[in-house]
Design an enzyme around this catalytic site. Structure first.
Site, PDB file in Angstrom:
ATOM      1  N   LYS A 140       0.835  -1.204   0.000  1.00 43.56           N
ATOM      2  CA  LYS A 140       0.000   0.000   0.000  1.00 43.56           C
ATOM      3  C   LYS A 140       0.873   1.258   0.000  1.00 43.56           C
ATOM      4  O   LYS A 140       0.593   2.228  -0.708  1.00 43.56           O
ATOM      5  CB  LYS A 140      -0.949  -0.016   1.207  1.00 43.56           C
ATOM      6  CG  LYS A 140      -2.076  -1.019   1.021  1.00 43.56           C
ATOM      7  CD  LYS A 140      -2.874  -1.306   2.286  1.00 43.56           C
ATOM      8  CE  LYS A 140      -3.861  -2.454   1.997  1.00 43.56           C
ATOM      9  NZ  LYS A 140      -4.603  -2.911   3.172  1.00 43.56           N
TER      10      LYS A 140
ATOM     11  N   GLN B 109      -4.883  -1.869   9.316  1.00 42.89           N
ATOM     12  CA  GLN B 109      -4.714  -3.195   8.708  1.00 42.89           C
ATOM     13  C   GLN B 109      -5.306  -4.269   9.630  1.00 42.89           C
ATOM     14  O   GLN B 109      -4.952  -4.342  10.799  1.00 42.89           O
ATOM     15  CB  GLN B 109      -3.217  -3.445   8.451  1.00 42.89           C
ATOM     16  CG  GLN B 109      -2.917  -4.684   7.657  1.00 42.89           C
ATOM     17  CD  GLN B 109      -3.481  -4.626   6.228  1.00 42.89           C
ATOM     18  OE1 GLN B 109      -3.332  -3.628   5.537  1.00 42.89           O
ATOM     19  NE2 GLN B 109      -4.138  -5.695   5.808  1.00 42.89           N
TER      20      GLN B 109
ATOM     21  N   ASP C  79     -11.426   2.372   3.352  1.00 48.07           N
ATOM     22  CA  ASP C  79     -11.746   0.945   3.196  1.00 48.07           C
ATOM     23  C   ASP C  79     -13.260   0.755   3.073  1.00 48.07           C
ATOM     24  O   ASP C  79     -13.720  -0.333   2.715  1.00 48.07           O
ATOM     25  CB  ASP C  79     -11.271   0.151   4.427  1.00 48.07           C
ATOM     26  CG  ASP C  79      -9.886  -0.450   4.241  1.00 48.07           C
ATOM     27  OD1 ASP C  79      -9.484  -0.656   3.082  1.00 48.07           O
ATOM     28  OD2 ASP C  79      -9.218  -0.720   5.264  1.00 48.07           O
TER      29      ASP C  79
END
Ligand code: NAD
Length: 284
Positions: A52, A96, A119
């Site tokens: 990322k 994460q 997200d």
């Protein structure tokens, strides 16, 4: 023989578009910023976070990594999220997952500002997706739709079957197909007659997490087969939820693993972060 949809190519195109738009924003003094929080030392999470960060650098975003020790407390983690919610240079925040067991994932997701929730896991964003009025789409299902669009595959009126009902993939995937007027069936671990239901699919999405689970006898001749799974086979080789060797000759389109849905997820994360930066800076 199926046409293989290349996630490598489509994701490169998405990232190139994001890069161009990022340059335009920079000309206005805006640099999109993504904060990535990682707690503990899970090796898979480390790989994802590194990828990322690399993608951010490629498209011209600023990325900030917050690597916290495994013994971080809930209060410490929430305090960091709050700090990032209030940091103007940060437009997107992601934590994460999975988090170490003693931490409450739901509480952390709920604490991220919905406007920075790139997200699209926050309940407010999930609700917006349900009613079709959203800023952000969850990256993996959005990536699958991008692949579908890249080939001009029509969803409207098609029988769409999604195997898997997770909040991250299966459920939002079904919703996105429904938004495009597919007739959608969601299958899961308690589904009876899975084979028969899958055989009715014009578009079949596999998000099960089981290597080579979808066999040729589950697939209709000419179906579009989209494989979200990332697994290891008996030889430790990367493979999807679809038995590619068996299914490919029957499908009209198929996504490979690796190189299919996988690369799309990060590309869509870049797209969401760009959008967050635009919204937060009042850019149309
Ligand atoms: P999950 O474990 O949360 O969900 C799996 C789903 O499969 C469940 O809803 C379960 O009901 C269903 N299932 C399990 N056994 C079944 C069976 N025998 N018959 C029918 N349904 C069954 O997994 P997830 O997070 O949704 O991920 C699914 C797969 O996609 C995994 O392989 C994961 O690694 C992969 N994934 C890939 C990406 C990507 O970037 N490409 C992103 C997220 C997940």
């Amino acid at each position: 023989m199926a046409k293989v949809i290349s996630g490598k190519e489509v994701s490169a195109k998405v990232r190139a578009e994001v890069k161009t738009e990022c340059e335009q924003l920079k000309a206005q003094g805006i640099i999109p910023g993504l904060a990535v929080i990682i707690v503990g030392d899970d090796p898979a999470s480390r790989v994802y976070v590194n990828n990322k960060k690399k993608a951010c650098a490629e498209v011209g975003f600023v990325s900030e990594e917050y690597a916290l020790p495994a013994e971080t407390t809930q209060e410490e983690l929430l305090a960091l999220v709050e700090k990032l919610n209030n940091k103007p240079e940060i437009n997107g925040i992601l934590c994460q997952l999975p988090l170490p067991k003693h931490l409450d994932e739901k509480a952390v997701i709920n604490a991220i500002s919905p406007l920075k929730d790139v997200d699209a896991f926050h309940p407010s964003n999930v609700g917006k997706i349900m009613i079709g009025d959203y800023h952000f789409l969850p990256c993996t299902p959005a990536g699958v739709m991008e692949l579908v669009h890249s080939e001009g595959i029509e969803v409207s009126g098609k029988n769409c079957v999604v195997i898997g009902r997770s909040n991250i993939v299966g459920k939002p995937m079904a919703m996105l197909l429904l938004h495009e007027n597919g007739t959608v069936t969601i299958c899961h671990s308690r589904t009876k007659n899975l084979k028969e239901i899958c055989q009715s699919a014009d578009i079949l999405v596999a998000a099960v997490g089981k290597p080579k689970f979808v066999k040729a006898d589950m697939v209709k001749e000419g179906a579009v087969v989209l494989d979200v799974g990332i697994n290891r086979d008996e030889n430790g080789k990367l493979c999807g939820d679809v038995d590619y060797q068996e299914v490919e000759p029957k499908a009209s389109y198929i996504t490979p693993v690796p190189g299919g849905v996988g690369p799309m997820t990060i590309a869509m994360l870049m797209k969401n972060t760009l959008k967050a930066a635009k919204i937060q800076n009042g850019v149309k």
